[in-house]
Design a protein around this motif. Sequence first.
Motif, PDB file in Angstrom:
ATOM      1  N   UNK A 190      -7.780  -2.622  -6.100  1.00 39.73           N
ATOM      2  CA  UNK A 190      -6.980  -1.712  -5.300  1.00 39.73           C
ATOM      3  C   UNK A 190      -6.762  -2.265  -3.899  1.00 39.73           C
ATOM      4  N   UNK A 216      -1.871   1.159  -2.693  1.00 35.54           N
ATOM      5  CA  UNK A 216      -1.274   0.985  -4.010  1.00 35.54           C
ATOM      6  C   UNK A 216      -2.214   0.195  -4.905  1.00 35.54           C
ATOM      7  N   UNK A 217      -1.840   0.120  -6.181  1.00 32.41           N
ATOM      8  CA  UNK A 217      -2.664  -0.551  -7.196  1.00 32.41           C
ATOM      9  C   UNK A 217      -1.792  -1.578  -7.893  1.00 32.41           C
ATOM     10  N   UNK A 218      -2.117  -2.859  -7.742  1.00 29.52           N
ATOM     11  CA  UNK A 218      -1.334  -3.893  -8.391  1.00 29.52           C
ATOM     12  C   UNK A 218      -1.985  -4.256  -9.712  1.00 29.52           C
TER      13      UNK A 218
END
Lengths: 116, 114
Positions: free
Chosen positions: B95, B99-101
Amino acid sequence: DTEVTQTPKHLVMGMTNKKSLKCEQHMGHRAMYWYKQKAKKPPELMFVYSYEKLSINESVPSRFSPECPNSSLLNLHLHALQPEDSALYLCASSQSGLAGTPYEQYFGPGTRLTVT
Amino acid sequence: GENVEQHPSTLSVQEGDSAVIKCTYSDSASNYFPWYKQELGKGPQLIIDIRSNVGEKKDQRIAVTLNKTAKHFSLHITETQPEDSAVYFCAASMRNTGFQKLVFGTGTRLLVSP
């Protein structure tokens, strides 16, 4: 409710056309994502918006132009596309917050784009 | 950057059998591992996930295990049904702020025969 909606479901456009894809969520998520998915491949990240600001652009050609007008909406504007841009375009959203805390990412049904 | 490998690419089982899909990841900083099911013509559906502080998680017929030392995680489906037929993707992520890639594996096509 974990619904992300996308319109249109299908889109056929010529290489000189301008069109837009739309995505909407009402889960209060402040991170929204655009992915491109070719047949038999995993989703490939294109753009990330966090709190309505562009956070990631994965070297996407300028013929794709994202826009996040508010916290619930995400658009992808398309112009002068190539036939190889034909794909399923997916929108996703997730919560935002402290770094290091993972949140679930939910996908919409996608827009099937064909460029002729 | 993170790299996720997924095996097998296709898996055929008989109804009622178990199915296991395996993934490995490269970045030891990854702390979140979701699994998605994608049916033909639809978007990926989150079916189960696991965080790095947990070794196993179960939800009815599906379970996920995580071995942080070996950087492996697996999806287990018991008592498979024809409606389980789909493409399954694993993913790994760390994380970032806001946002979460996700980095996806290459996918496993599961076919459950009646």
